[in-house]
Design a protein around this motif. Sequence first.
Motif, PDB file in Angstrom:
ATOM      1  N   LEU A   6      21.185 -15.892  45.687  1.00 53.33           N
ATOM      2  CA  LEU A   6      20.819 -16.458  44.384  1.00 53.33           C
ATOM      3  C   LEU A   6      19.303 -16.530  44.221  1.00 53.33           C
ATOM      4  O   LEU A   6      18.791 -16.362  43.111  1.00 53.33           O
ATOM      5  CB  LEU A   6      21.451 -17.845  44.215  1.00 53.33           C
ATOM      6  CG  LEU A   6      22.987 -17.856  44.139  1.00 53.33           C
ATOM      7  CD1 LEU A   6      23.499 -19.274  43.916  1.00 53.33           C
ATOM      8  CD2 LEU A   6      23.485 -16.939  43.030  1.00 53.33           C
ATOM      9  N   ASP A   7      18.578 -16.766  45.319  1.00 54.89           N
ATOM     10  CA  ASP A   7      17.111 -16.721  45.255  1.00 54.89           C
ATOM     11  C   ASP A   7      16.651 -15.303  44.921  1.00 54.89           C
ATOM     12  O   ASP A   7      15.718 -15.101  44.134  1.00 54.89           O
ATOM     13  CB  ASP A   7      16.502 -17.167  46.589  1.00 54.89           C
ATOM     14  CG  ASP A   7      16.575 -18.668  46.792  1.00 54.89           C
ATOM     15  OD1 ASP A   7      16.790 -19.394  45.798  1.00 54.89           O
ATOM     16  OD2 ASP A   7      16.447 -19.116  47.945  1.00 54.89           O
ATOM     17  N   TRP A   8      17.310 -14.300  45.531  1.00 46.04           N
ATOM     18  CA  TRP A   8      16.978 -12.900  45.257  1.00 46.04           C
ATOM     19  C   TRP A   8      17.270 -12.568  43.802  1.00 46.04           C
ATOM     20  O   TRP A   8      16.468 -11.909  43.131  1.00 46.04           O
ATOM     21  CB  TRP A   8      17.783 -12.006  46.195  1.00 46.04           C
ATOM     22  CG  TRP A   8      17.393 -10.561  46.179  1.00 46.04           C
ATOM     23  CD1 TRP A   8      16.479  -9.941  46.976  1.00 46.04           C
ATOM     24  CD2 TRP A   8      17.914  -9.548  45.318  1.00 46.04           C
ATOM     25  NE1 TRP A   8      16.394  -8.611  46.668  1.00 46.04           N
ATOM     26  CE2 TRP A   8      17.269  -8.331  45.653  1.00 46.04           C
ATOM     27  CE3 TRP A   8      18.863  -9.536  44.306  1.00 46.04           C
ATOM     28  CZ2 TRP A   8      17.540  -7.135  45.004  1.00 46.04           C
ATOM     29  CZ3 TRP A   8      19.144  -8.353  43.643  1.00 46.04           C
ATOM     30  CH2 TRP A   8      18.492  -7.160  43.989  1.00 46.04           C
ATOM     31  N   LEU A   9      18.401 -13.012  43.299  1.00 48.57           N
ATOM     32  CA  LEU A   9      18.750 -12.786  41.881  1.00 48.57           C
ATOM     33  C   LEU A   9      17.679 -13.378  40.966  1.00 48.57           C
ATOM     34  O   LEU A   9      17.225 -12.738  40.019  1.00 48.57           O
ATOM     35  CB  LEU A   9      20.111 -13.418  41.580  1.00 48.57           C
ATOM     36  CG  LEU A   9      20.714 -13.212  40.179  1.00 48.57           C
ATOM     37  CD1 LEU A   9      22.244 -13.300  40.253  1.00 48.57           C
ATOM     38  CD2 LEU A   9      20.209 -14.238  39.167  1.00 48.57           C
ATOM     39  N   ARG A  10      17.254 -14.600  41.273  1.00 49.08           N
ATOM     40  CA  ARG A  10      16.239 -15.279  40.457  1.00 49.08           C
ATOM     41  C   ARG A  10      14.922 -14.500  40.465  1.00 49.08           C
ATOM     42  O   ARG A  10      14.280 -14.345  39.424  1.00 49.08           O
ATOM     43  CB  ARG A  10      16.016 -16.694  40.993  1.00 49.08           C
ATOM     44  CG  ARG A  10      15.054 -17.546  40.169  1.00 49.08           C
ATOM     45  CD  ARG A  10      14.793 -18.883  40.834  1.00 49.08           C
ATOM     46  NE  ARG A  10      16.036 -19.582  41.133  1.00 49.08           N
ATOM     47  CZ  ARG A  10      16.467 -19.837  42.359  1.00 49.08           C
ATOM     48  NH1 ARG A  10      15.775 -19.473  43.414  1.00 49.08           N
ATOM     49  NH2 ARG A  10      17.604 -20.498  42.541  1.00 49.08           N
ATOM     50  N   SER A  11      14.557 -13.971  41.615  1.00 44.91           N
ATOM     51  CA  SER A  11      13.284 -13.240  41.697  1.00 44.91           C
ATOM     52  C   SER A  11      13.340 -11.923  40.928  1.00 44.91           C
ATOM     53  O   SER A  11      12.334 -11.493  40.362  1.00 44.91           O
ATOM     54  CB  SER A  11      12.937 -12.970  43.165  1.00 44.91           C
ATOM     55  OG  SER A  11      13.823 -12.018  43.740  1.00 44.91           O
ATOM     56  N   VAL A  12      14.514 -11.284  40.873  1.00 45.20           N
ATOM     57  CA  VAL A  12      14.645 -10.003  40.186  1.00 45.20           C
ATOM     58  C   VAL A  12      14.716 -10.180  38.674  1.00 45.20           C
ATOM     59  O   VAL A  12      14.053  -9.450  37.923  1.00 45.20           O
ATOM     60  CB  VAL A  12      15.883  -9.226  40.703  1.00 45.20           C
ATOM     61  CG1 VAL A  12      16.157  -8.001  39.837  1.00 45.20           C
ATOM     62  CG2 VAL A  12      15.672  -8.798  42.152  1.00 45.20           C
ATOM     63  N   LEU A  15      15.876  -4.288  42.091  1.00 42.16           N
ATOM     64  CA  LEU A  15      16.938  -3.483  41.488  1.00 42.16           C
ATOM     65  C   LEU A  15      16.600  -3.345  40.012  1.00 42.16           C
ATOM     66  O   LEU A  15      16.124  -4.284  39.371  1.00 42.16           O
ATOM     67  CB  LEU A  15      18.279  -4.210  41.669  1.00 42.16           C
ATOM     68  CG  LEU A  15      19.561  -3.393  41.539  1.00 42.16           C
ATOM     69  CD1 LEU A  15      19.666  -2.363  42.654  1.00 42.16           C
ATOM     70  CD2 LEU A  15      20.777  -4.315  41.584  1.00 42.16           C
ATOM     71  N   ARG A  16      16.846  -2.151  39.453  1.00 39.53           N
ATOM     72  CA  ARG A  16      16.536  -1.930  38.051  1.00 39.53           C
ATOM     73  C   ARG A  16      17.464  -0.869  37.486  1.00 39.53           C
ATOM     74  O   ARG A  16      18.245  -0.243  38.225  1.00 39.53           O
ATOM     75  CB  ARG A  16      15.073  -1.486  37.900  1.00 39.53           C
ATOM     76  CG  ARG A  16      14.701  -0.284  38.753  1.00 39.53           C
ATOM     77  CD  ARG A  16      13.200  -0.029  38.764  1.00 39.53           C
ATOM     78  NE  ARG A  16      12.812   0.927  39.792  1.00 39.53           N
ATOM     79  CZ  ARG A  16      12.815   2.241  39.637  1.00 39.53           C
ATOM     80  NH1 ARG A  16      13.175   2.769  38.460  1.00 39.53           N
ATOM     81  NH2 ARG A  16      12.449   3.045  40.608  1.00 39.53           N
ATOM     82  N   LEU A  17      17.391  -0.677  36.189  1.00 39.04           N
ATOM     83  CA  LEU A  17      18.143   0.387  35.541  1.00 39.04           C
ATOM     84  C   LEU A  17      17.257   1.606  35.388  1.00 39.04           C
ATOM     85  O   LEU A  17      16.031   1.484  35.310  1.00 39.04           O
ATOM     86  CB  LEU A  17      18.665  -0.085  34.176  1.00 39.04           C
ATOM     87  CG  LEU A  17      19.629  -1.276  34.209  1.00 39.04           C
ATOM     88  CD1 LEU A  17      20.035  -1.687  32.792  1.00 39.04           C
ATOM     89  CD2 LEU A  17      20.869  -0.969  35.048  1.00 39.04           C
ATOM     90  N   SER A  18      17.857   2.783  35.330  1.00 41.40           N
ATOM     91  CA  SER A  18      17.092   4.024  35.300  1.00 41.40           C
ATOM     92  C   SER A  18      16.264   4.175  34.038  1.00 41.40           C
ATOM     93  O   SER A  18      15.299   4.954  34.011  1.00 41.40           O
ATOM     94  CB  SER A  18      18.033   5.228  35.454  1.00 41.40           C
ATOM     95  OG  SER A  18      19.033   5.221  34.445  1.00 41.40           O
TER      96      SER A  18
END
Length: 318
Positions: free
Chosen positions: A248-254, A173-176
């Motif tokens: 939370l693992d996904w959040l950490r990776s992003v 996930l990212r910002l434009s």
Amino acid sequence: MREQPLRSYEADDCQIKQLRRVTAIGGGHGLGRVLASLQFLQSKLVGIVATTDNGGASGLLRRSHQTIAWGDIRNCLSQLVDQRLAADVLNYRFTDDPTLAGHNFGNLLLHTLNQLSARPLDGIQLLSRLLNVNTRLLPMSESPVDLVADTHEGLECFGELLVDQLGHMPTTLRLSKPVSATPEALRHLQRSDLIIIGPGSFLTSIMPPLLVDKIVETIASNDAPVIFIDNLLPEYSPAGELPLSVRLDWLRSVVGHDIIDFVITNIADPNLTIPHLNSIKAAADAPQRHDKESLRNTLNQALAAISATRHASKGNQQ
């Protein structure tokens, strides 16, 4: 802090009252509930609000004007005002007038104040003063920006509306575009004694502020405990289908940092190794909303547990 067993701790309101600065991060409904629960902190409490919404009344305004999304800020203000009528006015949605249909009065008011101000933050502060709201609300950024998800199929999903409709978690996930946090937000994060993230929609309320330049880095550089508040009920999204430990693992990776020290959740997850409490209650009139008194008590218990663990850790190092 990681992977340590949690004991039962008694705590009173003094745990939070003694803090000099508390910063909460998230979107409108969940963040507003946290801020309303801790409103007794007055000016010591700061909310950093997501501004990427491109649906509903916020989306209407964003499509016609180059502006940040005002909806979550208005939602927080409506939960912080003392007078019910003021909240109703802020949340009023036009239906009959064809030129205003779908628009929200509070959003239009914030947009108008922004047009008369040097920067969005000035308009928010002016309306806060008019409403006698002492809690400071800061947009995650003062630059308009959208949320973008990259899927496993190699597709680019642009905007919160489409991200909310994903059938599975995105790869990232990212910002434009890169946007800067307000200097005030970074300063408050640096000075905070406690940082709270959530509750709220994981991908579209919690994640956007964490994607702004220097937000996560500033959180990681501060020794203040970071408490993640989980939703009481699973959300209707790909994130809602995942156990909290996986989210939370996904959040950490992003975001590239391990920032969560403690978790408040009622949903059992045997793989959750971060210290946590699961004694929080729902509001009597809404099972998806945290009871304000229970939320305060649970945050105090979490602070007591964190303090005891850190004290024990220092003792072992001596």
